[in-house]
Design a protein around this motif. Structure first.
Motif, short mmCIF file in Angstrom:
data_model
loop_
_atom_site.label_atom_id
_atom_site.label_comp_id
_atom_site.label_asym_id
_atom_site.label_seq_id
_atom_site.Cartn_x
_atom_site.Cartn_y
_atom_site.Cartn_z
N ARG A 4 0.78 -1.22 0.00
CA ARG A 4 -0.14 -0.19 -0.11
C ARG A 4 0.88 1.27 0.13
NH1 ARG A 4 -5.34 -1.30 4.11
NH2 ARG A 4 -6.24 -2.67 3.04
N ASN B 101 -5.57 -1.34 12.33
CA ASN B 101 -6.20 -1.06 10.83
C ASN B 101 -7.44 -1.01 11.07
OD1 ASN B 101 -7.11 -3.74 11.40
ND2 ASN B 101 -5.49 -4.62 10.08
N ASN B 102 -8.17 -0.78 9.91
CA ASN B 102 -9.42 -0.39 9.74
C ASN B 102 -10.31 -1.67 10.21
OD1 ASN B 102 -11.68 1.42 9.32
ND2 ASN B 102 -11.85 0.71 7.21
N ALA B 103 -9.93 -2.49 9.81
CA ALA B 103 -10.57 -3.72 9.97
C ALA B 103 -10.93 -3.68 11.70
CB ALA B 103 -9.95 -5.11 9.72
N ILE C 167 -13.31 -7.24 1.05
CA ILE C 167 -12.44 -6.60 0.45
C ILE C 167 -10.88 -7.43 0.43
CG2 ILE C 167 -13.21 -4.22 0.88
CD1 ILE C 167 -10.65 -4.49 2.98
N SER D 155 -16.07 0.49 -1.41
CA SER D 155 -14.82 0.22 -1.51
C SER D 155 -14.42 -0.14 -2.93
CB SER D 155 -14.33 -0.76 -0.72
OG SER D 155 -12.94 -0.99 -0.62
N ASP E 47 -18.11 2.96 8.04
CA ASP E 47 -16.97 2.53 7.91
C ASP E 47 -16.43 3.07 6.32
OD1 ASP E 47 -14.70 1.07 6.67
OD2 ASP E 47 -15.46 -0.86 6.60
N GLY F 299 -13.71 3.13 4.79
CA GLY F 299 -12.67 2.38 3.84
C GLY F 299 -11.55 3.28 3.78
N SER G 135 -8.85 3.94 7.17
CA SER G 135 -7.42 3.25 7.14
C SER G 135 -6.35 4.59 7.12
CB SER G 135 -7.14 2.48 5.89
OG SER G 135 -7.97 1.27 6.03
N LYS H 184 -4.33 4.06 3.32
CA LYS H 184 -4.76 4.21 1.84
C LYS H 184 -4.57 5.64 1.50
CE LYS H 184 -7.97 0.07 2.42
NZ LYS H 184 -9.35 -0.21 2.31
C1 PLP Z 1 -9.73 -1.42 2.95
C2 PLP Z 1 -11.04 -1.48 3.78
C3 PLP Z 1 -11.24 -2.06 5.02
C4 PLP Z 1 -10.09 -2.60 5.76
O1 PLP Z 1 -9.24 -1.88 6.11
P1 PLP Z 1 -7.71 -2.11 6.70
O2 PLP Z 1 -7.07 -0.94 7.08
O3 PLP Z 1 -7.06 -3.03 5.64
O4 PLP Z 1 -7.97 -2.93 7.82
C5 PLP Z 1 -12.62 -2.11 5.57
N1 PLP Z 1 -13.46 -1.57 5.18
C6 PLP Z 1 -13.50 -0.91 3.84
C7 PLP Z 1 -14.60 -0.41 3.36
C8 PLP Z 1 -12.40 -0.64 3.29
O5 PLP Z 1 -12.09 -0.03 1.86
#
Ligand code: PLP
Length: 463
Positions: A97, A152-154, A180, A228, A258, A260, A292, A295
């Protein structure tokens, strides 16, 4: 075993003898005695096999120790290494990334090679929180009351769902039940966060009354998810954020989005279509937004959570946070990256993701021409510059091609597949693509400092 082979094997030196030699002594200056012994045994086993097969008849001491040393050197080489991204995909998940900028790296080196005020409030002389250093900054950029960061976003989505909807129901549109890369699937994430997912609407159309129709005493959260890496086009409809916020207020629910990728800049400035920013989302009344760090933001891997103070405070008390917490290296890199956004012009230049996205046609043409003219001087290389298309990647703007410049290379002395492989398996792997018998490098994602290596490898391949 034949008598001959038996005799031959007896000519192989004994391990003790080998390890007592001065060659072994020399290797032990650089590697541990255990490692030297292990690889000497491995190589001796291989040579024994060659003797038995009859493919080797003489034991060469020098050859033996060279092989052992080669193996030991391989062990000390980094397997996790840099590569050159010639794909034109700026946020390439498989290639790590977002590349970090200099400010982020300096911050890591500066704070992490010594002790730091990670969880120490130096003004008060008491224990502090690792989240304090960047909370104010995140609030400034998003307009949030409070903020928190995790791995992380997860992890951010999990923490939000687990804290705000555990043992209850979470309502999500069927048009947003995405997967994703790396097996992040919304239904499974909600389940792992100990809440029940309730799907509403259809793939292409979901209205606010679909959400309203399933709300009951177990409902805790309305979860909106950025689609996403895909888009539903044509006959579509989704509930407006304001409508979800109004429904949640009426029923006593929280609304989480979320987002993303999450960008702090206006993507339209880059000639891309509009991506909602966390600030815009929160302005509509959404309680909590997650996105995130690596990204479109262009920082290290991170999950950023911004929103109403009471929800963020609740998340800070969730024991899960300890398991999802961000480490100090990442925190340093994230803070340094965020501080660059205080001056957006500086951010555009110094955050590599933004610099790549904002590279002009002229910048790209200059880089492509420079590379092509150097490659053309190599005997056996044919090379041209063509227009092409790259992508932002990382789940952002999946349909939007970024007009770019491609260096299109072919070789008069060997196949394009051979050249692609040679460049891919070198000490600094170059990742390009093959198209119609040519090898293609998109210069948008290639750093100027990568050019010498590309020229060098293509030269080596043609020698
Ligand atoms: C990329 C993404 C995630 C996961 O994010 P990470 O930082 O990779 O854990 C979750 N939700 C959406 C909508 C995303 O685009």
């Amino acid at each position: 075993m034949s008598q001959d082979k038996h005799e031959l094997l007896r000519t192989l030196p004994k391990m003790d003898q080998l390890l007592a030699s001065k060659e072994a002594e020399k290797l032990r200056e650089e590697f541990s005695p255990e490692m030297v012994k292990e690889f000497a045994e491995t190589i001796l086993d291989i040579l024994r096999k060659f003797f038995l097969e009859g493919t080797m008849k003489n034991f060469d001491l020098e050859f033996f120790w060279h092989r052992v040393e080669d193996e030991l050197q391989i062990q000390s080489e980094m397997q996790y290494a840099r590569v050159i991204n010639g794909t034109g995909i700026v946020l390439h998940t498989n290639l790590g990334r977002a590349p970090l900028g200099v400010a982020a790296l300096d911050a890591i080196a500066y704070t992490a090679t010594g002790y730091s005020n990670l969880e120490y409030d130096v003004e008060k002389g008491v224990r502090g929180s690792r989240y304090d250093h960047i909370e104010e900054l995140l609030c400034r950029f998003t307009g949030a009351e409070a903020a928190l960061v995790v791995n992380n976003n997860a992890a951010a989505v999990m923490l939000a769902v687990n804290t705000l909807a555990k043992d209850g129901e979470v309502v999500t549109s069927r048009g947003e039940l995405i997967e994703i890369g790396g097996s992040f699937r919304i239904p499974e994430v909600v389940e792992a966060s100990e809440a029940d997912l309730v799907e509403v609407g259809t793939t292409n159309k979901t209205r606010v009354r679909d959400y309203a129709s399933v709300v009951n005493e177990k409902t805790r959260m309305l979860l909106k998810v950025h689609p996403s890496n895909y888009r539903i086009v044509g006959f579509t409809e989704e509930a407006k954020r304001e409508e979800l916020v109004a429904l949640a207020a009426e029923k006593g629910l929280v609304v989480v989005e979320d987002l993303g990728s999450g960008t702090l800049i206006n993507t339209e400035e880059y000639g891309l279509s509009h991506e909602p920013t966390p600030a815009e989302v929160l302005k509509t009344g959404i309680d909590v937004v997650t996105f995130s760090g690596d990204k479109l933001l262009g920082g290290p891997q991170a999950g950023i959570i911004c929103g109403k103070r009471k929800h963020i405070e609740q998340m800070k008390k969730n024991p899960l946070l300890r398991a999802l917490r961000m480490d100090k290296l990442t925190l340093a890199a994230l803070e340094a990256t965020l501080r660059l956004y205080l001056n957006p012009e500086r951010a555009k230049k110094e955050i590599p993701v933004l610099a790549m996205l904002s590279a002009t046609k002229k910048d790209l043409a200059i880089r492509a021409k420079n590379l092509a003219s150097r490659l053309r001087k190599i005997e056996g290389v044919r090379c041209s510059v063509q227009d092409g298309e790259g992508y932002a990647g990382g789940g952002a703007l999946p349909q939007e091609a970024l007009p770019s410049k491609l260096v299109v290379i072919s070789s008069t002395c060997s196949s394009v597949e051979e050249m692609e492989e040679y460049l891919r398996i070198g000490p600094m792997p170059i990742i390009g693509r093959i198209q119609k018998n040519s090898y293609i490098l998109d210069v948008r994602t290639i750093f100027d400092s990568d050019l010498d290596i590309i020229v060098q490898y293509i030269e080596e391949f043609h020698q």
